[in-house]
Design an enzyme around this catalytic site. Structure first.
Site, short mmCIF file in Angstrom:
data_model
loop_
_atom_site.label_atom_id
_atom_site.label_comp_id
_atom_site.label_asym_id
_atom_site.label_seq_id
_atom_site.Cartn_x
_atom_site.Cartn_y
_atom_site.Cartn_z
N HIS A 169 0.84 -1.21 0.00
CA HIS A 169 0.00 0.00 0.00
C HIS A 169 0.87 1.26 0.00
CE1 HIS A 169 -4.11 -1.75 0.48
NE2 HIS A 169 -3.37 -2.79 0.82
N ASP B 27 2.51 2.01 -3.14
CA ASP B 27 2.61 2.47 -4.54
C ASP B 27 1.71 3.69 -4.79
OD1 ASP B 27 0.29 0.84 -4.47
OD2 ASP B 27 0.81 -0.32 -6.26
N SER C 170 -11.54 -17.47 -22.23
CA SER C 170 -10.54 -17.95 -21.29
C SER C 170 -10.79 -19.42 -21.01
CB SER C 170 -10.64 -17.15 -19.98
OG SER C 170 -9.97 -17.84 -18.93
N GLY D 198 -7.67 -14.90 -7.54
CA GLY D 198 -8.19 -14.43 -6.25
C GLY D 198 -7.25 -14.67 -5.09
N ALA D 199 -5.97 -14.94 -5.37
CA ALA D 199 -5.01 -15.26 -4.30
C ALA D 199 -4.13 -14.06 -3.95
CB ALA D 199 -4.14 -16.44 -4.72
N ASP E 117 1.61 -3.98 -9.72
CA ASP E 117 1.45 -5.29 -10.33
C ASP E 117 1.75 -5.26 -11.83
OD1 ASP E 117 0.42 -5.50 -7.77
OD2 ASP E 117 -1.67 -5.50 -8.43
#
Ligand code: GLA
Length: 386
Positions: free
Chosen positions: A44, A46, A77, A129-130, A179
């Protein structure tokens, strides 16, 4: 050892190409891969113009693309059941997982790139979701493949910006940019030190093998998506702190000045950010000195700061961290956005089995869902697959 596999790039690509030909009736023109990430430290920070130190995972998303001459965009996908189809001009209207893939094509066009319609199919091994940036891996893989299919020279900085726009403006998920940046710029065997004040980055070597250490990622399988609002609330608190201190961002605040903030919650949020940026600097110095004990100690402090001051941990993350250290890790911390997702432990190779077993046993005893583990071997940036 039951680690989540990153998969073999050659067989993943071949499988994707076969599935593409079956779905669309033509072979893909190009395939690109983009890695997920785990952040060593700098959480938190960036979006506060601070420092971060992420590592690209060997786990990646692969995107196969073929251009079309009718302006149609089709996105599918192998991991998701709902494909999206529409005109390229309507790409900003895609929803769900497809918003990340279609959104990046919208953002590249907004930036002035001439892209044709396309068929896109993705497949990957970044756990969803990890908290390991499967969304950034999706965006970056599609962007790199689309640029190649359109014969546009790849400008990595522009791709990073387009991926951030896709995530914030089309998918509606706020992101600070760590990311996407590491997925596009990381180098194998290194972490990437990114400075969000001057937007520079440099690799920091990670001689894990020489030191007999492993980076163990444990996915608690608590979905952080359930409490999405928490990320935005933390950003708002940080902005309130910067405004109260009269600085453009918390990067320009000091430990002493944040202690003077009146509001207890805002003061604790700001304290986390300011001390976390200091810890990134200390970890970089420790890595350069080969002082892994100091790296582990900063991990421990970072976790406490996120648990108590930033309040983004959860019982499952705290249990991984406590158990891993008891079983022999040099340090452990939650990593990523928080409220679930994954923890990262720095573990001597000789203790790896024992740490994994101890965490699994502790989760079972607590009645938590079984966690999943993977090894974060620092890997390379997004690129075309030959
Ligand atoms: C998420 C965001 C990043 C960063 C982290 C927390 O992963 O996408 O930009 O803010 O949380 O460090």
């Amino acid at each position: 050892m039951p680690f989540v596999a990153s998969g073999d790039p050659t067989s993943l690509t071949a499988h994707l190409a076969d599935a593409f030909a079956e779905a669309y009736g033509v072979p893909p023109a190009v395939v690109a891969r983009a890695p997920g990430r785990v952040n060593l430290i700098g959480e938190h920070t960036d979006y506060n113009a601070g420092l971060v130190l992420p590592v690209a995972l060997p786990h990646a998303t692969y995107a196969a693309v073929a251009p079309r001459d009718d302006g149609l965009l089709r996105v599918g996908s192998l991991e998701e059941s709902d494909p999206w189809e529409g005109s390229l001009d309507a790409a900003a209207g895609a929803a769900g997982w497809a918003a990340y893939a279609a959104g990046v094509l919208w953002a590249l066009r907004e930036d002035g790139l001439a892209l044709p319609g396309m068929d896109v199919l993705v497949h990957g091994t970044v756990p969803l979701g990890a908290g390991l940036s499967s969304s950034a891996a999706l965006e970056c893989s599609v962007a790199v493949a689309a640029c190649a299919a359109a014969r546009v020279v790849l400008d990595r900085e522009r791709v990073v910006d387009a991926c951030i726009r896709a995530e914030t403006e089309v998918a509606g998920a706020p992101t600070g940019g760590m990311d996407q940046t590491v997925s596009m710029l990381a180098g194998p065997g290194t972490a990437l030190l990114i400075d969000f004040d001057d937007h520079t980055s440099r690799p920091v070597p990670l001689a894990l093998d020489d030191a007999g250490l492993a980076l163990l990622v444990t996915d608690t399988r608590v979905s952080h998506a359930l409490v999405d609002g928490g990320y935005g609330e933390r950003r708002a608190d940080c902005e309130a702190a910067a405004a109260a201190l009269g600085v453009p961002s918390l990067r320009h605040a000091s430990r002493a000045t944040v202690e003077a903030l009146d509001d207890d919650r805002v003061r604790r949020r700001a304290r986390h950010v300011v001390t976390e940026v200091e810890r990134v600097r200390e970890v970089v110095a420790a890595l350069e000195a080969g002082d892994w004990t100091a790296v582990g100690a900063r991990f421990a402090e970072s976790h406490v700061s996120m648990r108590d001051d930033f309040e983004i941990s959860c019982p499952e993350l705290d249990l991984v961290v406590g158990t891993a250290v008891e079983a022999g890790a040099l340090g452990a911390r939650m990593t990523g956005g928080g409220f679930g997702g994954s923890a990262l432990s720095l573990v001597p190779l000789a203790r790896l089995d024992a740490v994994v077993r101890a965490v699994d046993t502790a989760f079972a005893a607590a009645g938590f869902r079984a966690p999943q583990h993977l090894r974060a071997e620092p890997s390379g940036r997004a690129d075309l697959v030959d």
